[in-house]
Design a protein around this motif. Structure first.
Motif, PDB file in Angstrom:
ATOM      1  N   ASN A 207       0.827  -1.205   0.000  1.00 30.92           N
ATOM      2  CA  ASN A 207       0.000   0.000   0.000  1.00 30.92           C
ATOM      3  C   ASN A 207       0.862   1.256   0.000  1.00 30.92           C
ATOM      4  OD1 ASN A 207      -2.695   1.352   0.382  1.00 30.92           O
ATOM      5  ND2 ASN A 207      -1.689   2.032   2.245  1.00 30.92           N
ATOM      6  N   ALA A 208       1.973   1.214   0.759  1.00 34.57           N
ATOM      7  CA  ALA A 208       2.880   2.366   0.794  1.00 34.57           C
ATOM      8  C   ALA A 208       3.554   2.579  -0.558  1.00 34.57           C
ATOM      9  CB  ALA A 208       3.935   2.165   1.878  1.00 34.57           C
ATOM     10  N   LYS A 209       3.849   1.476  -1.269  1.00 28.82           N
ATOM     11  CA  LYS A 209       4.498   1.592  -2.575  1.00 28.82           C
ATOM     12  C   LYS A 209       3.585   2.226  -3.616  1.00 28.82           C
ATOM     13  CE  LYS A 209       7.271  -2.604  -1.873  1.00 28.82           C
ATOM     14  NZ  LYS A 209       7.446  -4.006  -2.326  1.00 28.82           N
ATOM     15  N   THR A 210       2.292   1.962  -3.511  1.00 26.98           N
ATOM     16  CA  THR A 210       1.356   2.396  -4.553  1.00 26.98           C
ATOM     17  C   THR A 210       0.495   3.583  -4.134  1.00 26.98           C
ATOM     18  OG1 THR A 210      -0.294   0.778  -3.791  1.00 26.98           O
ATOM     19  CG2 THR A 210       1.249   0.075  -5.506  1.00 26.98           C
ATOM     20  N   VAL A 211       0.718   4.123  -2.934  1.00 26.83           N
ATOM     21  CA  VAL A 211      -0.106   5.220  -2.447  1.00 26.83           C
ATOM     22  C   VAL A 211      -0.023   6.411  -3.401  1.00 26.83           C
ATOM     23  CG1 VAL A 211       1.735   6.176  -0.991  1.00 26.83           C
ATOM     24  CG2 VAL A 211      -0.654   6.657  -0.447  1.00 26.83           C
ATOM     25  N   GLY A 212      -1.164   6.953  -3.767  1.00 26.50           N
ATOM     26  CA  GLY A 212      -1.221   8.085  -4.676  1.00 26.50           C
ATOM     27  C   GLY A 212      -1.220   7.706  -6.140  1.00 26.50           C
ATOM     28  N   LEU A 213      -0.754   6.482  -6.470  1.00 24.23           N
ATOM     29  CA  LEU A 213      -0.708   6.050  -7.865  1.00 24.23           C
ATOM     30  C   LEU A 213      -1.980   5.317  -8.271  1.00 24.23           C
ATOM     31  CD1 LEU A 213       2.965   4.720  -8.063  1.00 24.23           C
ATOM     32  CD2 LEU A 213       2.090   6.963  -8.756  1.00 24.23           C
ATOM     33  N   ILE A 214      -2.500   4.501  -7.359  1.00 25.28           N
ATOM     34  CA  ILE A 214      -3.711   3.731  -7.647  1.00 25.28           C
ATOM     35  C   ILE A 214      -4.933   4.401  -7.033  1.00 25.28           C
ATOM     36  CG2 ILE A 214      -4.861   1.506  -7.319  1.00 25.28           C
ATOM     37  CD1 ILE A 214      -2.127   0.189  -7.373  1.00 25.28           C
ATOM     38  N   SER A 215      -4.805   4.825  -5.799  1.00 26.52           N
ATOM     39  CA  SER A 215      -5.936   5.474  -5.127  1.00 26.52           C
ATOM     40  C   SER A 215      -5.410   6.520  -4.151  1.00 26.52           C
ATOM     41  CB  SER A 215      -6.776   4.443  -4.372  1.00 26.52           C
ATOM     42  OG  SER A 215      -6.013   3.830  -3.350  1.00 26.52           O
ATOM     43  N   LEU A 216      -6.253   7.472  -3.832  1.00 24.33           N
ATOM     44  CA  LEU A 216      -5.922   8.472  -2.823  1.00 24.33           C
ATOM     45  C   LEU A 216      -6.453   7.985  -1.481  1.00 24.33           C
ATOM     46  CD1 LEU A 216      -6.778  11.774  -4.728  1.00 24.33           C
ATOM     47  CD2 LEU A 216      -4.566  10.625  -4.510  1.00 24.33           C
ATOM     48  N   PRO A 217      -5.591   7.840  -0.471  1.00 20.53           N
ATOM     49  CA  PRO A 217      -6.023   7.308   0.827  1.00 20.53           C
ATOM     50  C   PRO A 217      -7.086   8.174   1.493  1.00 20.53           C
ATOM     51  CG  PRO A 217      -3.636   7.305   0.617  1.00 20.53           C
ATOM     52  CD  PRO A 217      -4.160   8.106  -0.522  1.00 20.53           C
ATOM     53  N   GLY A 218      -7.754   7.576   2.481  1.00 14.79           N
ATOM     54  CA  GLY A 218      -8.874   8.232   3.135  1.00 14.79           C
ATOM     55  C   GLY A 218      -8.538   9.554   3.789  1.00 14.79           C
ATOM     56  N   ALA A 219      -7.442   9.614   4.536  1.00 17.40           N
ATOM     57  CA  ALA A 219      -7.084  10.848   5.229  1.00 17.40           C
ATOM     58  C   ALA A 219      -6.817  11.972   4.229  1.00 17.40           C
ATOM     59  CB  ALA A 219      -5.851  10.627   6.098  1.00 17.40           C
ATOM     60  N   MET A 220      -6.111  11.649   3.168  1.00 17.54           N
ATOM     61  CA  MET A 220      -5.799  12.641   2.145  1.00 17.54           C
ATOM     62  C   MET A 220      -7.062  13.089   1.419  1.00 17.54           C
ATOM     63  SD  MET A 220      -3.098  12.180  -0.976  1.00 17.54           S
ATOM     64  CE  MET A 220      -2.928  13.412  -2.261  1.00 17.54           C
ATOM     65  N   THR A 221      -7.909  12.140   1.064  1.00 16.94           N
ATOM     66  CA  THR A 221      -9.152  12.465   0.370  1.00 16.94           C
ATOM     67  C   THR A 221     -10.055  13.329   1.237  1.00 16.94           C
ATOM     68  OG1 THR A 221      -9.047  10.380  -0.853  1.00 16.94           O
ATOM     69  CG2 THR A 221     -11.183  11.490  -0.762  1.00 16.94           C
ATOM     70  N   GLY A 222     -10.146  12.997   2.524  1.00 17.74           N
ATOM     71  CA  GLY A 222     -10.986  13.766   3.428  1.00 17.74           C
ATOM     72  C   GLY A 222     -10.535  15.208   3.546  1.00 17.74           C
ATOM     73  N   LEU A 223      -9.218  15.418   3.625  1.00 21.03           N
ATOM     74  CA  LEU A 223      -8.706  16.781   3.715  1.00 21.03           C
ATOM     75  C   LEU A 223      -8.983  17.579   2.443  1.00 21.03           C
ATOM     76  CD1 LEU A 223      -5.270  16.299   5.503  1.00 21.03           C
ATOM     77  CD2 LEU A 223      -7.231  17.577   6.352  1.00 21.03           C
ATOM     78  N   ILE A 224      -8.762  16.950   1.297  1.00 20.83           N
ATOM     79  CA  ILE A 224      -8.997  17.642   0.026  1.00 20.83           C
ATOM     80  C   ILE A 224     -10.470  18.000  -0.121  1.00 20.83           C
ATOM     81  CG2 ILE A 224      -8.967  17.370  -2.481  1.00 20.83           C
ATOM     82  CD1 ILE A 224      -6.447  15.679  -2.160  1.00 20.83           C
ATOM     83  N   MET A 225     -11.366  17.056   0.198  1.00 25.88           N
ATOM     84  CA  MET A 225     -12.796  17.328   0.098  1.00 25.88           C
ATOM     85  C   MET A 225     -13.239  18.357   1.129  1.00 25.88           C
ATOM     86  SD  MET A 225     -14.255  13.475  -0.594  1.00 25.88           S
ATOM     87  CE  MET A 225     -15.950  14.028  -0.762  1.00 25.88           C
ATOM     88  N   GLY A 226     -12.478  18.471   2.228  1.00 33.29           N
ATOM     89  CA  GLY A 226     -12.799  19.454   3.253  1.00 33.29           C
ATOM     90  C   GLY A 226     -12.265  20.843   2.950  1.00 33.29           C
ATOM     91  N   GLY A 227     -11.519  20.978   1.857  1.00 27.74           N
ATOM     92  CA  GLY A 227     -11.052  22.300   1.448  1.00 27.74           C
ATOM     93  C   GLY A 227      -9.565  22.538   1.615  1.00 27.74           C
ATOM     94  N   ALA A 228      -8.837  21.567   2.166  1.00 24.72           N
ATOM     95  CA  ALA A 228      -7.393  21.744   2.340  1.00 24.72           C
ATOM     96  C   ALA A 228      -6.686  21.649   0.989  1.00 24.72           C
ATOM     97  CB  ALA A 228      -6.845  20.696   3.297  1.00 24.72           C
ATOM     98  N   SER A 229      -5.520  22.234   0.898  1.00 22.79           N
ATOM     99  CA  SER A 229      -4.767  22.159  -0.351  1.00 22.79           C
ATOM    100  C   SER A 229      -4.193  20.751  -0.512  1.00 22.79           C
ATOM    101  CB  SER A 229      -3.634  23.173  -0.344  1.00 22.79           C
ATOM    102  OG  SER A 229      -2.605  22.774   0.551  1.00 22.79           O
ATOM    103  N   PRO A 230      -4.014  20.297  -1.757  1.00 24.57           N
ATOM    104  CA  PRO A 230      -3.426  18.971  -1.976  1.00 24.57           C
ATOM    105  C   PRO A 230      -2.064  18.799  -1.319  1.00 24.57           C
ATOM    106  CG  PRO A 230      -4.421  19.785  -3.998  1.00 24.57           C
ATOM    107  CD  PRO A 230      -4.456  20.923  -3.009  1.00 24.57           C
TER     108      PRO A 230
END
Length: 277
Positions: A207-230
């Motif tokens: 999962n660490a090897k493919t993070v960001g390449l296959i899917s955006l993890p939950g914590a990152m997705t939640g922040l982006i949807m909440g208005g935080a910068s990528p």
């Protein structure tokens, strides 16, 4: 009056039902998303899978649990007492230990071993994060962070314990030969321990090897949807990824040290009762 005053101080004015109205309005989108569950139930029925009831039960239970935990977290986040953080953390560890122990039912005292392993791995990781000032010791940070670490450690620990027991059983003749030649139980099972750890930790590393390449993890997705910068979301996700690997590794290794003595008798022989099934 004292109870009412305390609730008001914590942000729960139950004399004003505005909080309920706001909650119900906020649930509009989650309720609309039930359409995809209805699609899954319909497909299950068309394919005669027979899991429609389990699907509806699972989503209903998750709905109730998340709604309740939302109010609980709102309560805890308004506290200034460190005891609430510790209680919430120990509750998560207890549930995780029970669940991981259920996966490894044939390991003696499996629930206790799993709980102690998860506690050691996650608490050490949290302590390091606090000392390094990665996160402040407040409920808003520690509880979500602890939840992610405990969840991953639970999965890894359960797999490690089950795999170790199964491998020792499958290769019992090799283990007994090593014991007969004077090896200690740890030395006799070192290959099985390594194999169990590699198998359990592989999904975390993949999962660490493919993070960001296959899917955006939950914590990152939640922040982006909440208005935080990528960029801010990426920084947090890197921290989450690092702490997950650290906590999972410590917990899984600790579980091997805690559970393997139960596989042997005081005379350094494989316990037939543990491997009879």
């Amino acid at each position: 009056m004292e109870m009412t005053g305390e609730l008001l101080r914590l942000g729960f004015d139950f004399r004003d039902w505005g909080w309920a109205e706001a909650f119900l309005k906020g649930m509009a989108k989650p309720m609309a998303a039930l359409a995809v569950v209805a699609m899954a139930v319909t497909l299950s029925r068309m394919q005669k899978l027979g899991i429609e009831g389990e699907m509806m039960y699972s989503i209903s239970r998750g709905f109730v649990q998340l709604s309740l935990i939302g109010f609980v977290l709102q309560f805890i986040f308004n506290q200034e007492n460190v005891a609430w953080i510790i209680l919430a953390y120990l509750f998560m560890v207890s549930v995780a230990g029970y669940t991981a122990g259920q996966r490894a039912k044939q390991v003696p005292r499996g629930k206790l071993v799993a709980g102690a392993s998860i506690l050691s791995g996650t608490s050490l990781t949290i302590l390091l994060l606090i000392l390094l000032r990665v996160f402040p010791f407040t409920p808003r940070y520690i509880i979500p962070v602890a939840g992610m670490m405990v969840g991953n450690s639970m999965t890894v620990t359960g797999v490690t314990m089950k795999r170790l027991r199964d491998d020792i059983k499958a290769q019992s003749s090799l283990v007994e030969t090593a014991l007969a030649l004077g090896a200690t139980p740890r030395q006799a099972t070192i290959q099985q321990v390594k194999r169990a750890l590699v198998i359990a930790l592989s999904p975390v590393l993949d999962n660490a090897k493919t993070v960001g390449l296959i899917s955006l993890p939950g914590a990152m997705t939640g922040l982006i949807m909440g208005g935080a910068s990528p960029l801010e979301a990426i920084q947090l996700q890197i921290v989450v990824m690092n702490m997950t690997i650290g906590a999972s590794t410590v917990s899984s290794i600790m579980s091997t040290y805690l559970c393997w003595p139960a596989f042997f008798t005081p005379a350094y022989q494989l316990d037939a009762k543990v491997f009879s099934n």
